[in-house]
Write an enzyme that holds these catalytic residues in place. Sequence first.
Site, PDB file in Angstrom:
ATOM      1  N   ARG A 226      -8.552  -2.907  14.339  1.00 18.81           N
ATOM      2  CA  ARG A 226      -8.395  -3.349  15.738  1.00 18.81           C
ATOM      3  C   ARG A 226      -7.799  -2.266  16.630  1.00 18.81           C
ATOM      4  O   ARG A 226      -8.105  -2.195  17.816  1.00 18.81           O
ATOM      5  CB  ARG A 226      -7.589  -4.649  15.803  1.00 18.81           C
ATOM      6  CG  ARG A 226      -6.152  -4.542  15.478  1.00 18.81           C
ATOM      7  CD  ARG A 226      -5.458  -5.897  15.513  1.00 18.81           C
ATOM      8  NE  ARG A 226      -5.629  -6.624  14.258  1.00 18.81           N
ATOM      9  CZ  ARG A 226      -5.017  -6.288  13.113  1.00 18.81           C
ATOM     10  NH1 ARG A 226      -4.205  -5.251  13.060  1.00 18.81           N
ATOM     11  NH2 ARG A 226      -5.203  -6.997  12.018  1.00 18.81           N
ATOM     12  N   ASP A 401      -0.852 -13.162   3.084  1.00 17.79           N
ATOM     13  CA  ASP A 401      -0.435 -11.811   3.466  1.00 17.79           C
ATOM     14  C   ASP A 401       0.960 -11.859   4.058  1.00 17.79           C
ATOM     15  O   ASP A 401       1.136 -12.265   5.204  1.00 17.79           O
ATOM     16  CB  ASP A 401      -1.430 -11.260   4.497  1.00 17.79           C
ATOM     17  CG  ASP A 401      -1.098  -9.854   4.964  1.00 17.79           C
ATOM     18  OD1 ASP A 401      -0.131  -9.270   4.480  1.00 17.79           O
ATOM     19  OD2 ASP A 401      -1.846  -9.349   5.828  1.00 17.79           O
ATOM     20  N   GLU A 439       5.735  -3.789   7.542  1.00 17.37           N
ATOM     21  CA  GLU A 439       4.421  -3.216   7.210  1.00 17.37           C
ATOM     22  C   GLU A 439       3.409  -3.565   8.283  1.00 17.37           C
ATOM     23  O   GLU A 439       2.557  -2.761   8.651  1.00 17.37           O
ATOM     24  CB  GLU A 439       3.947  -3.751   5.853  1.00 17.37           C
ATOM     25  CG  GLU A 439       2.648  -3.132   5.347  1.00 17.37           C
ATOM     26  CD  GLU A 439       1.378  -3.895   5.713  1.00 17.37           C
ATOM     27  OE1 GLU A 439       0.292  -3.459   5.303  1.00 17.37           O
ATOM     28  OE2 GLU A 439       1.441  -4.924   6.407  1.00 17.37           O
ATOM     29  N   GLU A 440       3.508  -4.816   8.784  1.00 20.32           N
ATOM     30  CA  GLU A 440       2.484  -5.308   9.699  1.00 20.32           C
ATOM     31  C   GLU A 440       2.428  -4.519  11.005  1.00 20.32           C
ATOM     32  O   GLU A 440       1.397  -4.431  11.642  1.00 20.32           O
ATOM     33  CB  GLU A 440       2.696  -6.797  10.001  1.00 20.32           C
ATOM     34  CG  GLU A 440       2.445  -7.721   8.813  1.00 20.32           C
ATOM     35  CD  GLU A 440       0.984  -7.745   8.371  1.00 20.32           C
ATOM     36  OE1 GLU A 440       0.156  -7.025   8.950  1.00 20.32           O
ATOM     37  OE2 GLU A 440       0.681  -8.500   7.425  1.00 20.32           O
ATOM     38  N   ASP A 468      -0.447  -6.129  -2.037  1.00 21.62           N
ATOM     39  CA  ASP A 468      -0.033  -6.670  -0.746  1.00 21.62           C
ATOM     40  C   ASP A 468      -0.473  -8.131  -0.739  1.00 21.62           C
ATOM     41  O   ASP A 468       0.309  -9.039  -0.993  1.00 21.62           O
ATOM     42  CB  ASP A 468      -0.696  -5.811   0.344  1.00 21.62           C
ATOM     43  CG  ASP A 468      -0.447  -6.301   1.752  1.00 21.62           C
ATOM     44  OD1 ASP A 468      -0.171  -7.499   1.933  1.00 21.62           O
ATOM     45  OD2 ASP A 468      -0.556  -5.488   2.695  1.00 21.62           O
ATOM     46  N   GLY A 532      -4.153   1.003   5.302  1.00 17.22           N
ATOM     47  CA  GLY A 532      -4.144  -0.436   5.516  1.00 17.22           C
ATOM     48  C   GLY A 532      -3.071  -1.153   4.733  1.00 17.22           C
ATOM     49  O   GLY A 532      -2.832  -2.325   4.958  1.00 17.22           O
ATOM     50  N   SER A 639     -21.936  28.001   3.534  1.00 14.57           N
ATOM     51  CA  SER A 639     -22.409  27.569   2.223  1.00 14.57           C
ATOM     52  C   SER A 639     -21.323  26.724   1.572  1.00 14.57           C
ATOM     53  O   SER A 639     -20.137  26.992   1.748  1.00 14.57           O
ATOM     54  CB  SER A 639     -22.698  28.791   1.365  1.00 14.57           C
ATOM     55  OG  SER A 639     -22.623  28.429   0.011  1.00 14.57           O
ATOM     56  N   ASP A 677       5.033  16.532 -17.344  1.00 17.27           N
ATOM     57  CA  ASP A 677       5.283  17.160 -16.048  1.00 17.27           C
ATOM     58  C   ASP A 677       3.995  17.724 -15.451  1.00 17.27           C
ATOM     59  O   ASP A 677       3.774  17.650 -14.242  1.00 17.27           O
ATOM     60  CB  ASP A 677       6.329  18.274 -16.175  1.00 17.27           C
ATOM     61  CG  ASP A 677       7.748  17.713 -16.177  1.00 17.27           C
ATOM     62  OD1 ASP A 677       7.887  16.476 -15.996  1.00 17.27           O
ATOM     63  OD2 ASP A 677       8.697  18.487 -16.348  1.00 17.27           O
ATOM     64  N   HIS A 700      -2.946  14.996   1.756  1.00 14.61           N
ATOM     65  CA  HIS A 700      -3.858  15.026   0.609  1.00 14.61           C
ATOM     66  C   HIS A 700      -5.237  15.433   1.134  1.00 14.61           C
ATOM     67  O   HIS A 700      -5.787  14.757   1.996  1.00 14.61           O
ATOM     68  CB  HIS A 700      -3.916  13.645  -0.055  1.00 14.61           C
ATOM     69  CG  HIS A 700      -4.340  13.690  -1.485  1.00 14.61           C
ATOM     70  ND1 HIS A 700      -5.589  14.129  -1.868  1.00 14.61           N
ATOM     71  CD2 HIS A 700      -3.683  13.384  -2.632  1.00 14.61           C
ATOM     72  CE1 HIS A 700      -5.676  14.080  -3.195  1.00 14.61           C
ATOM     73  NE2 HIS A 700      -4.535  13.637  -3.680  1.00 14.61           N
TER      74      HIS A 700
END
Length: 767
Positions: A226, A401, A439-440, A468, A532, A639, A677, A700
């Site tokens: 949203r 939720d 969280e929301e 969740d 999410g 390439s 490790d 990441h």
Amino acid sequence: MDFHDSSQVFFEKKNKATARRSFAAFSVVTMAVGIGLGILIGRYAICDEKSNSEDSGQLSYNKEADPRISEEIINQIDAEKIREYLRDLSEFPHLAGTDADYKQAKEIHDFWKNEGLDEAFITPYDVLLSYPNTTDPNVMNRIFVYNENDDIEWESALYEPILHPSENKSNVVPPFNAFSAPGNITSSELMYVNYGRVEDYQWLVSNKSINVTGKIVIARYGKIFRGDKVRLATRYGASGIILFSDPKDYTYGVDPKVYPDTWWLPESGTQRGTTFMGKGDPLTPGYPSTDTAYRVDEESLKGDLLPSIPVHPIGYGLAEKLISYMGGDEVPESWRGGINITYKFGGPLKNAGWKIRIRISTRNIRRTTYNAFGVIRGSVEPDRYVLLGNHRDAWVFGAIDPSSGTAVMKEVSRVMGNLVRAKKWRPRRTIIFCSWGAEENGLIGSTEWVEQYIKNLAERAVAYLNVDIAVTGNYTLDGGATPLVHHALYEATKKVPNPNTAQAGRSVYDNWKMTTPNEDKTQPKISPLGSGSDFASFVQQFGLPSVDLTYTYDEDKYKIGSYPLYHSKYETFYAVDKLLDPGFQTHKAMGQIWGELARNLADSLIIPFDVRDYSRVLEGLVRQLNSSETGAIMRTKMSLDKLFEAARNFTKEVDAFYTMQMNVRKSNPYDVRKINDQLLQLDRAFTDPAGIPNRPQARHVLFAESSVNVYAGSSFPGLIDSTFEISGSPNEAQRWEVVKKHYSAIIFAIQSATSSLRDVTKFMPVT
Ligand SMILES: *[C@@H]1O[C@H](CO)[C@@H](O)[C@H](O)[C@H]1NC(C)=O
Ligand SMILES: *[C@@H]1O[C@H](CO)[C@@H](O)[C@H](O)[C@H]1NC(C)=O
Ligand SMILES: *[C@@H]1O[C@H](CO)[C@@H](O)[C@H](O)[C@H]1NC(C)=O
Ligand SMILES: *[C@@H]1O[C@H](CO)[C@@H](O)[C@H](O)[C@H]1NC(C)=O
Ligand SMILES: *[C@@H]1O[C@H](CO)[C@@H](O)[C@H](O)[C@H]1NC(C)=O
Ligand SMILES: *[C@@H]1O[C@H](CO)[C@@H](O)[C@H](O)[C@H]1NC(C)=O
Ligand SMILES: *[C@@H]1O[C@H](CO)[C@@H](O)[C@H](O)[C@H]1NC(C)=O
Ligand SMILES: *[C@@H]1O[C@H](CO)[C@@H](O)[C@H](O)[C@H]1NC(C)=O
Ligand SMILES: *[C@@H]1O[C@H](CO)[C@@H](O)[C@H](O)[C@H]1NC(C)=O
């Protein structure tokens, strides 16, 4: 509503008491561990004796996990207990930043102290949240339609009506979209923009020459986040946006019955939800919201991460009314929803001189939200953490939720805590249960905690396991995970009986593989993690192997936007107990999977990560990229050969490492620790400290949500973002430099991961 900030002094006192007690209880174990690692291998037996007097589980540094504990955990998860927890958790509204937020944090903290966990903590954060006005009906959020005499012809309801007696409680927050800009805007035009995606606006412009600048738009929920709908509406010039849940996306055509008779969304059911486009406290990006934190100016976020226009959600009962006032041509088939009315593009309202007005008084306010933690200290490697997490805050009752997940987490922690208290077991590594706040509003509690403790976590955390929403159906498991946890997730689901006895397949795994196989049909399908829920900051900020699980409905049969009652007031205990999971067998299965997965990761001598899953996934992602639209755009200028080559090199090193891992001298704790490790550090090697282009906190290089749909799992997000609509763009040449730089950073990340797997004194390649 009656909010107030709870005192911080209280926590400090509590935490000190907690710390003292646990220090006394564990000093013996700590000493034993210290001695054990400090002396010769031949003296383990002595340490075992010492530890036995403190803690029953044999404390041996090279002990394999006891398989009986796996059975005990699976057998002890109790459906009736989960049901009781859920009834308690969802009895009253528990919105972030309210008294109920603190009350539930305290309750779960006390629960952990009472059920045998070693330590429990509460961490408060002072963060920016958002609330509608609930005290003055003259300013409360509302949509109006005026006739040509400026008389109110129609106005939207302030609340969802009570449909079942259990909803008759105070402090139900009226439907609103968090972080909406306040405003009072009037327009003589209302335009329908379908799902409010880029392609919907493009379609309007090129096929209907429709320009929404300065107008109010109405979009149906679904397909994209949203927050993206609001940002796109703003980008296309709209002055306000109304979001509605269309019956086509939230009910089932052939079943005319809705809640409280079935789980289908009733016409008054309204989806609340945030429109914040970032993660964590909006005011402290990248840093924890502590009292010394620098806070950015809120105004500087408007129009980008926070909306600059008013936004308001409604159910399909109100939407039908609004659509009936609209003018314009009829929409094509693919834009039609499930209301029995003619859907129109809009424009000036049907009746000359009529107007629509949105009045929003929602305000952003700094408040305190709370994370709660329960800790079982590891026997051999207390400095290695397996984290289980679920958020606690809900828009209203939150029985699905997030309280379905909280209820299951409580049961997993009870079973594990009781095994520890009975001295039957103590996991090799530390287990931390995490109950997140806010969280929301935008993954705020978990993100602030990751930001505050990133040095500790990046050094020590093994995995994060998120549940969740535990259950939205009884059809099959929906599993998302980063590559290293695939193997352990499969192993856990093989041990858990399929909760749906009407289906074939003895285990959750059998059923999962049957309903949702991967491409070559050899294993169940595991999706990559986008965003999410609370796993996002763990994966993206420091590359922690993570899992996100839900037991779901048949998504091929029901083509709905989400489970129907999502974020409405009707997510009640009644709905779960009577409609969604009577008997709580599916909740129980989720507890068994979650508990067994955590046990395996915390207790196995060698961390049960299969590095071959990483090379398999990476090679797949590279092939996918090459054959995608992004790949095609990239190949016009560069390439992709070196990317393929880096991935192949990685696979070779993975295979060599796997052989080394299989042959590790398990009798030598240092060899075991060394391999562990290397396993622990592997995913971290895929992070770029500078972040992917324009997203410093998404580090990441392989996994993050796509920037056009926060819900979708996405691979190589930086390449997708930086090549988006690049050809012919005004600063195309500059943008290609960004693409090339990021491409090179990805190859470097893969090379870093490769060298991290080499024998520790031969990390430089032989030339
Ligand atoms: C609600 O609006 C009224 C009237 O403008 C105002 O006095 C009151 O402070 C507002 N309440 C909140 C919680 O914003
Ligand atoms: C809600 O509870 C109040 C007080 O118990 C009662 O008077 C009212 O009728 C109830 N409303 C509904 C719709 O059940
Ligand atoms: C909002 O706008 C309407 C119509 O333009 C006006 O009558 C009303 O006074 C405004 N309300 C507020 C709170 O500004
Ligand atoms: C315009 O409509 C036609 C027919 O529905 C569709 O094929 C075409 O893609 C649309 N144009 C754009 C730019 O979306
Ligand atoms: C839409 O309308 C606004 C103002 O009326 C104008 O500035 C803008 O250029 C228009 N956009 C398009 C694509 O026609
Ligand atoms: C749809 O509305 C029309 C006209 O109001 C009515 O005749 C028809 O029965 C309705 N269809 C359904 C499925 O409710
Ligand atoms: C599974 O869910 C379906 C649809 O909600 C329901 O009809 C069925 O009884 C459920 N089966 C079991 C075994 O719970
Ligand atoms: C990459 O994609 C191109 C175009 O589809 C194809 O010709 C080429 O063989 C692919 N490269 C590899 C290594 O798969
Ligand atoms: C792949 O490995 C070979 C052999 O070690 C090395 O020469 C080459 O540079 C590597 N390629 C990449 C892209 O890392």
